[in-house]
Structures are given as C-alpha cells and as structure tokens.
Design a protein around this motif. Structure first.
Motif, short mmCIF file in Angstrom:
data_model
loop_
_atom_site.label_atom_id
_atom_site.label_comp_id
_atom_site.label_asym_id
_atom_site.label_seq_id
_atom_site.Cartn_x
_atom_site.Cartn_y
_atom_site.Cartn_z
N PRO A 194 0.83 -1.21 0.00
CA PRO A 194 0.00 0.00 0.00
C PRO A 194 0.86 1.27 0.00
CG PRO A 194 0.00 -0.99 2.17
CD PRO A 194 0.80 -1.90 1.28
N THR A 195 1.60 1.44 -1.06
CA THR A 195 2.46 2.62 -1.25
C THR A 195 1.97 3.35 -2.49
OG1 THR A 195 3.98 1.38 -2.65
CG2 THR A 195 4.44 1.39 -0.28
N ALA A 196 2.66 4.40 -2.85
CA ALA A 196 2.29 5.14 -4.07
C ALA A 196 2.34 4.22 -5.29
CB ALA A 196 3.23 6.32 -4.25
N ALA A 197 3.30 3.30 -5.32
CA ALA A 197 3.42 2.38 -6.46
C ALA A 197 2.23 1.41 -6.52
CB ALA A 197 4.72 1.58 -6.35
N GLY A 198 1.63 1.07 -5.38
CA GLY A 198 0.50 0.15 -5.35
C GLY A 198 -0.85 0.83 -5.32
N LEU A 211 -9.53 -1.90 1.89
CA LEU A 211 -8.56 -0.83 1.63
C LEU A 211 -7.56 -0.73 2.79
CD1 LEU A 211 -10.77 2.01 0.12
CD2 LEU A 211 -9.16 0.50 -1.07
N PRO A 212 -6.29 -0.52 2.46
CA PRO A 212 -5.27 -0.45 3.52
C PRO A 212 -5.61 0.52 4.65
CG PRO A 212 -4.22 -0.53 1.39
CD PRO A 212 -5.70 -0.40 1.13
N VAL A 213 -6.17 1.65 4.33
CA VAL A 213 -6.50 2.62 5.38
C VAL A 213 -7.54 2.05 6.34
CG1 VAL A 213 -8.31 3.82 4.06
CG2 VAL A 213 -6.99 5.06 5.79
N ASN A 214 -8.39 1.16 5.85
CA ASN A 214 -9.44 0.59 6.68
C ASN A 214 -9.04 -0.68 7.42
OD1 ASN A 214 -11.19 2.64 5.96
ND2 ASN A 214 -11.94 1.53 4.18
N ILE A 215 -7.99 -1.36 6.96
CA ILE A 215 -7.57 -2.60 7.63
C ILE A 215 -6.24 -2.46 8.37
CG2 ILE A 215 -8.86 -4.12 6.08
CD1 ILE A 215 -6.19 -4.87 4.77
N LYS A 216 -5.63 -1.28 8.27
CA LYS A 216 -4.31 -1.10 8.88
C LYS A 216 -4.31 -1.45 10.36
CE LYS A 216 -0.60 2.20 9.55
NZ LYS A 216 -0.10 3.54 9.30
N ASP A 217 -5.26 -0.94 11.11
CA ASP A 217 -5.31 -1.22 12.55
C ASP A 217 -5.47 -2.72 12.81
OD1 ASP A 217 -5.48 -0.40 15.37
OD2 ASP A 217 -7.57 -1.10 15.20
N SER A 218 -6.34 -3.36 12.05
CA SER A 218 -6.56 -4.80 12.22
C SER A 218 -5.33 -5.61 11.84
CB SER A 218 -7.76 -5.26 11.38
OG SER A 218 -8.94 -4.64 11.83
N VAL A 219 -4.62 -5.17 10.80
CA VAL A 219 -3.38 -5.86 10.41
C VAL A 219 -2.35 -5.73 11.52
CG1 VAL A 219 -1.42 -5.78 8.80
CG2 VAL A 219 -3.76 -5.72 7.92
N LEU A 220 -2.22 -4.54 12.08
CA LEU A 220 -1.25 -4.33 13.16
C LEU A 220 -1.62 -5.16 14.39
CD1 LEU A 220 -0.61 -0.49 12.83
CD2 LEU A 220 0.86 -2.38 12.06
N ARG A 221 -2.90 -5.25 14.69
CA ARG A 221 -3.34 -6.09 15.81
C ARG A 221 -3.06 -7.56 15.53
NH1 ARG A 221 -9.23 -4.05 16.89
NH2 ARG A 221 -9.34 -5.92 18.17
N SER A 222 -3.20 -7.97 14.26
CA SER A 222 -2.90 -9.36 13.88
C SER A 222 -1.42 -9.65 14.03
CB SER A 222 -3.35 -9.63 12.45
OG SER A 222 -4.75 -9.56 12.35
N ALA A 273 -10.17 -9.46 14.68
CA ALA A 273 -10.73 -8.24 14.08
C ALA A 273 -10.49 -8.23 12.57
CB ALA A 273 -10.12 -6.99 14.71
N LEU A 274 -9.30 -8.61 12.15
CA LEU A 274 -9.00 -8.68 10.72
C LEU A 274 -9.85 -9.75 10.06
CD1 LEU A 274 -7.34 -7.78 8.27
CD2 LEU A 274 -5.56 -9.39 8.98
N ALA A 275 -10.00 -10.88 10.70
CA ALA A 275 -10.82 -11.97 10.14
C ALA A 275 -12.26 -11.52 9.95
CB ALA A 275 -10.75 -13.19 11.03
N ARG A 276 -12.81 -10.84 10.93
CA ARG A 276 -14.20 -10.34 10.82
C ARG A 276 -14.32 -9.33 9.68
NH1 ARG A 276 -14.11 -11.17 16.39
NH2 ARG A 276 -15.79 -12.54 17.05
N GLN A 277 -13.34 -8.47 9.55
CA GLN A 277 -13.38 -7.46 8.50
C GLN A 277 -13.28 -8.11 7.12
OE1 GLN A 277 -11.04 -4.13 9.51
NE2 GLN A 277 -11.64 -2.95 7.73
N VAL A 278 -12.42 -9.11 6.99
CA VAL A 278 -12.28 -9.83 5.73
C VAL A 278 -13.61 -10.51 5.37
CG1 VAL A 278 -11.23 -11.90 4.71
CG2 VAL A 278 -9.79 -10.16 5.77
N LEU A 279 -14.21 -11.19 6.32
CA LEU A 279 -15.48 -11.88 6.04
C LEU A 279 -16.58 -10.88 5.71
CD1 LEU A 279 -15.38 -14.78 8.64
CD2 LEU A 279 -15.06 -14.91 6.16
#
Length: 186
Positions: A67-71, A88-99, A106-112
C-alpha cells in the motif's frame, strides 16, 4: 508472516501439557525424553490453529502489492471492482497491526464482511484485479489472473473463518461433554 506470540494464549497449552502429559515432574528434573518431546509437539500442533491461520491471513495480504504510491492503482482498482472499502489499507491497517501482535479476529471479521458484501460479479471483478496484482508481484505469467485471484479470495475467506473458529470461547468442559453425549447417542 508470523504474528507475535502472546503469552496468555499459551495458558491452555500449558494446562494440557501439565494434565494430559504429566510433564511437570520431568521438567523439574530437567529431563525430557523423546516421548515427552513428541507429546509436546502433538499438543502444541493441536493448539496452533488460530496462530497459524492468523499468520496465513497476514501472508495472503503480504502477497498483494504494497500500500504505497506504487501500489495505489491496484488498491483503487480493487475498491472499484469489489464494491467494498473494507479491504482498503487505510481501513484494515489497525486490524493488520493487531494481527501482527497476535490478535487476528478483528482482521478476520473485517475480511469476512468484505467478502460477504460482494456480489458475484463484484467478486469476479475483484478476483481479476487481485490476480493481476499477484501475477505482477509474484511473476506467475503462466496462470490466468482470474483463476489466481479467485483462489486467493477463497483462501482469504476460509483462512478468516479458521481464525474466528479457532478463537471460539466455548471450550467449557460441561458444554463439550453435553455435545459428545448427544453426538455419540445417535
């Protein structure tokens, strides 16, 4: 990608090792035979579902363009094609960090939620975008992007389910005994 090991998650494993394998006396003596080590490995493997699934979930996300300018183009195409902003990275960033810190639910729930929100045409379109992103990042030119993307989405969805299933909090003995009594009486 491996999440951090959280000490409180190993409490159930420690209890199993102490009660099922009776390892406490051997550990106090400082000696563990091959059978004891094999027992530890088996019990540890049985308790690792959530940890392994969280690691796999993170690995799937890590395979996508960063999730950079290139992506940025990839992520905006994914948003438009899927019809959901959940991924979107901005919406899953917190869940990814918690994972990464060992808490993947939290990430699993968001993915589903994201997958559930997609219609069949949106899922197919998202699969194409994901497949193209994977082909570009993993250099898999021999495979169809639609197939790769659909497999990735299925894997993401099933892995998210595994994370949630492994985290279930209903492992009480009375409930388990009632289940086994009902199941074995059939």
């Amino acid at each position: 990608m491996l999440p951090e090991v959280r000490p409180h998650l190993s409490t159930a494993l420690a209890d199993q090792l102490e009660h099922q394998l009776d390892l406490a006396p051997h550990l106090e003596e400082g000696q563990l035979d091959v059978e004891g080590i094999a027992g530890v490995a088996v019990v540890a493997a049985a308790h690792s579902d959530g940890y392994a699934a969280t690691g796999h979930l993170l690995g799937l996300l890590a395979a996508l363009p960063a999730p950079t300018a290139a992506g940025e183009r990839f992520w905006s195409d994914l948003w438009r094609s899927s019809g959901t902003a959940y991924l979107l990275p901005v919406n899953i960033k917190d869940s990814v960090l918690r994972s990464l810190a060992g808490e993947g639910t939290a990430l699993a729930r968001q993915v589903l939620s994201a997958v559930d929100e997609m219609t069949s045409p949106q899922r197919s379109a998202a699969g194409e975008v994901i497949g193209q992103g994977l082909v570009e990042s993993d250099h898999l030119p021999d495979l169809k992007t639609q197939v790769i993307g659909e497999l990735w989405l299925r894997d993401l969805e099933l892995t998210a389910w595994r994370v949630l299933h492994a985290d279930r909090r209903s492992d009480d003995r009375a409930g388990r005994k009632a289940f086994l009594d009902a199941w074995t009486s059939v």
